[in-house]
Write an enzyme that holds these catalytic residues in place. Structure first.
Site, PDB file in Angstrom:
ATOM      1  N   GLY A   7      51.995  34.553   5.476  1.00 40.49           N
ATOM      2  CA  GLY A   7      53.286  35.234   5.337  1.00 40.49           C
ATOM      3  C   GLY A   7      54.129  34.543   4.270  1.00 40.49           C
ATOM      4  N   GLY A   8      53.538  34.379   3.081  1.00 36.99           N
ATOM      5  CA  GLY A   8      54.203  33.593   2.033  1.00 36.99           C
ATOM      6  C   GLY A   8      55.003  34.403   1.039  1.00 36.99           C
ATOM      7  CG  ASP A  59      47.365  42.876  10.175  1.00 32.03           C
ATOM      8  OD1 ASP A  59      47.906  41.912  10.768  1.00 32.03           O
ATOM      9  OD2 ASP A  59      47.511  44.050  10.528  1.00 32.03           O
ATOM     10  CG  ASN A  86      56.045  31.496   7.703  1.00 33.60           C
ATOM     11  OD1 ASN A  86      57.115  31.145   8.204  1.00 33.60           O
ATOM     12  ND2 ASN A  86      55.942  32.573   6.929  1.00 33.60           N
ATOM     13  CE1 TYR A 151      59.577  36.340  16.799  1.00 37.71           C
ATOM     14  CE2 TYR A 151      61.453  35.380  17.947  1.00 37.71           C
ATOM     15  CZ  TYR A 151      60.601  35.406  16.860  1.00 37.71           C
ATOM     16  OH  TYR A 151      60.758  34.485  15.838  1.00 37.71           O
ATOM     17  CE  LYS A 155      57.635  33.294  16.292  1.00 33.79           C
ATOM     18  NZ  LYS A 155      57.000  32.676  15.130  1.00 33.79           N
TER      19      LYS A 155
HETATM   20  N1  LIG Z   1      64.387  34.308  10.332  1.00 33.25           N
HETATM   21  C1  LIG Z   1      64.665  33.754  11.490  1.00 33.25           C
HETATM   22  O1  LIG Z   1      65.800  33.785  11.968  1.00 33.25           O
HETATM   23  C2  LIG Z   1      63.582  33.020  12.235  1.00 33.25           C
HETATM   24  C3  LIG Z   1      63.950  32.158  13.268  1.00 33.25           C
HETATM   25  C4  LIG Z   1      62.959  31.471  13.965  1.00 33.25           C
HETATM   26  C5  LIG Z   1      61.621  31.651  13.643  1.00 33.25           C
HETATM   27  N2  LIG Z   1      61.292  32.504  12.632  1.00 33.25           N
HETATM   28  C6  LIG Z   1      59.859  32.659  12.349  1.00 33.25           C
HETATM   29  O2  LIG Z   1      59.614  32.308  11.002  1.00 33.25           O
HETATM   30  C7  LIG Z   1      58.501  33.062  10.502  1.00 33.25           C
HETATM   31  C8  LIG Z   1      58.913  33.764   9.209  1.00 33.25           C
HETATM   32  O3  LIG Z   1      59.989  34.631   9.503  1.00 33.25           O
HETATM   33  P1  LIG Z   1      60.942  35.258   8.383  1.00 33.25           P
HETATM   34  O4  LIG Z   1      62.255  35.478   9.020  1.00 33.25           O
HETATM   35  O5  LIG Z   1      60.831  34.487   7.120  1.00 33.25           O
HETATM   36  O6  LIG Z   1      60.237  36.694   8.242  1.00 33.25           O
HETATM   37  P2  LIG Z   1      60.158  37.724   7.023  1.00 33.25           P
HETATM   38  O7  LIG Z   1      61.209  37.476   6.006  1.00 33.25           O
HETATM   39  O8  LIG Z   1      60.060  39.052   7.673  1.00 33.25           O
HETATM   40  O9  LIG Z   1      58.737  37.364   6.367  1.00 33.25           O
HETATM   41  C9  LIG Z   1      57.575  37.431   7.119  1.00 33.25           C
HETATM   42  C10 LIG Z   1      56.394  37.134   6.234  1.00 33.25           C
HETATM   43  O10 LIG Z   1      55.206  37.211   7.038  1.00 33.25           O
HETATM   44  C11 LIG Z   1      54.378  38.264   6.558  1.00 33.25           C
HETATM   45  N3  LIG Z   1      53.723  38.883   7.708  1.00 33.25           N
HETATM   46  C12 LIG Z   1      54.280  39.528   8.759  1.00 33.25           C
HETATM   47  N4  LIG Z   1      53.331  39.988   9.584  1.00 33.25           N
HETATM   48  C13 LIG Z   1      52.139  39.608   9.052  1.00 33.25           C
HETATM   49  C14 LIG Z   1      50.794  39.804   9.422  1.00 33.25           C
HETATM   50  N5  LIG Z   1      50.447  40.474  10.534  1.00 33.25           N
HETATM   51  N6  LIG Z   1      49.818  39.287   8.636  1.00 33.25           N
HETATM   52  C15 LIG Z   1      50.136  38.611   7.513  1.00 33.25           C
HETATM   53  N7  LIG Z   1      51.396  38.411   7.099  1.00 33.25           N
HETATM   54  C16 LIG Z   1      52.378  38.908   7.858  1.00 33.25           C
HETATM   55  C17 LIG Z   1      55.300  39.192   5.771  1.00 33.25           C
HETATM   56  O11 LIG Z   1      54.633  39.947   4.775  1.00 33.25           O
HETATM   57  P3  LIG Z   1      54.059  41.444   5.107  1.00 33.25           P
HETATM   58  O12 LIG Z   1      55.153  42.187   5.794  1.00 33.25           O
HETATM   59  O13 LIG Z   1      53.681  41.998   3.754  1.00 33.25           O
HETATM   60  O14 LIG Z   1      52.863  41.241   5.957  1.00 33.25           O
HETATM   61  C18 LIG Z   1      56.227  38.157   5.121  1.00 33.25           C
HETATM   62  O15 LIG Z   1      55.598  37.544   4.009  1.00 33.25           O
HETATM   63  C19 LIG Z   1      58.106  34.012  11.623  1.00 33.25           C
HETATM   64  O16 LIG Z   1      57.029  33.468  12.358  1.00 33.25           O
HETATM   65  C20 LIG Z   1      59.352  34.086  12.489  1.00 33.25           C
HETATM   66  O17 LIG Z   1      59.088  34.413  13.824  1.00 33.25           O
HETATM   67  C21 LIG Z   1      62.231  33.182  11.928  1.00 33.25           C
END
Ligand SMILES: NC(=O)c1ccc[n+]([C@@H]2O[C@H](COP(=O)([O-])OP(=O)(O)OC[C@H]3O[C@@H](n4cnc5c(N)ncnc54)[C@H](OP(=O)(O)O)[C@@H]3O)[C@@H](O)[C@H]2O)c1
Length: 233
Positions: A7-8, A59, A86, A151, A155
């Protein structure tokens, strides 16, 4: 040095990619959206011409695709220094009200992804007695909160996975950290009516990971909890 970030292309994963690219790391990134991956690779290659950027549409909720991503990386790299599990999705809901299958889909993406990729990659680290695995958990791994639903369950499970992996790899020279961020500005928060400063920035999480990596190999940050200065939302 070589780092894998699932998810980069966006949000926290992208910020981690930028941080390690600045430090001269080669990157292996995956996401589901091929166009985003292509654009991401182009931008990173232009900004950091001296590093290698591997990308593969994957995926992470599908074990066969996870295996193919691991095989692709192994074809190019004989050594992996860091794996950042990630990739994740956030589907808000409540256990009694959410759609059937909501738990399964988030367990597939948020837990099994990390389990299968770590099983494919960690043996290379164990053989070298060196490496670092970061698991992107959440404050939702520690506390239940309104609309956290499945969710939060997924987690909590990822946090459990991280603890077990840490225990199993502690005498094998491989460090493991659970990263537990609170609200961090990313696509998941698009449309939310809040000042940007109320949330953490994705780069804050990347800096924490960089800091953990830089410590001597005799120390590991087993878990890193990060919250907005004003607390949880
Ligand atoms: N933002 C927050 O507030 C927060 C807080 C705590 C934890 N987190 C965790 O941090 C991580 C990143 O979150 P983020 O907020 O940066 O999310 P984001 O901006 O939505 O980015 C998610 C990334 O993961 C990829 N992704 C999603 N589903 C995937 C799959 N099935 N296979 C491969 N790639 C996938 C997405 O690309 P595609 O859509 O193209 O696949 C994107 O590159 C997650 O695990 C999230 O639960 C986030």
């Amino acid at each position: 040095m070589n780092i894998i970030i699932t998810g980069g292309t966006k949000g926290i994963g992208r910020a981690i990619a930028e941080k390690f690219a600045q430090q001269g790391f080669n990157l292996a990134l995956c996401a589901r959206n091929a166009n985003d991956l292509k654009a991401c690779k182009k931008a990173l290659a232009a900004a950091y011409p001296n590093i290698q950027v591997l990308t593969k549409k994957t995926d992470m909720s599908k074990p066969k695709q996870v295996s193919a991503f691991a095989a692709y990386i192994k074809k190019h790299w004989k050594q992996i220094d860091i794996l950042v599990n990630n990739a994740g999705v956030f589907l808000p809901g409540e256990i009694l009200k959410e759609k059937e299958g909501t738990l399964e889909s988030q367990i597939n993406t948020n837990l099994y992804s990390a389990y299968h990729l770590s099983r494919a990659i960690a043996p290379m680290m164990v053989r070298r007695k060196s490496g670092y695995i970061f698991n992107m958990c959440s404050i939702a791994s520690k506390i239940a909160y309104p609309n956290g639903g499945s969710y939060s369950i997924s987690k909590f499970a990822l946090y459990g996975f991280s603890k077990v992996l840490r225990e199993e790899l502690k005498d094998k020279g491989v460090r493991v950290s659970a990263i537990l961020p609170g609200a961090t500005w990313s696509a998941s928060w698009a449309g939310v009516d809040l000042p940007k400063k109320r949330l953490m920035q994705a780069n804050d999480i990347a800096e924490a990971i960089w800091g953990a990596w830089q410590m001597s190999t005799s120390a590991v940050m087993e878990e890193i909890i990060l919250r907005p200065q004003l607390g949880d939302l």
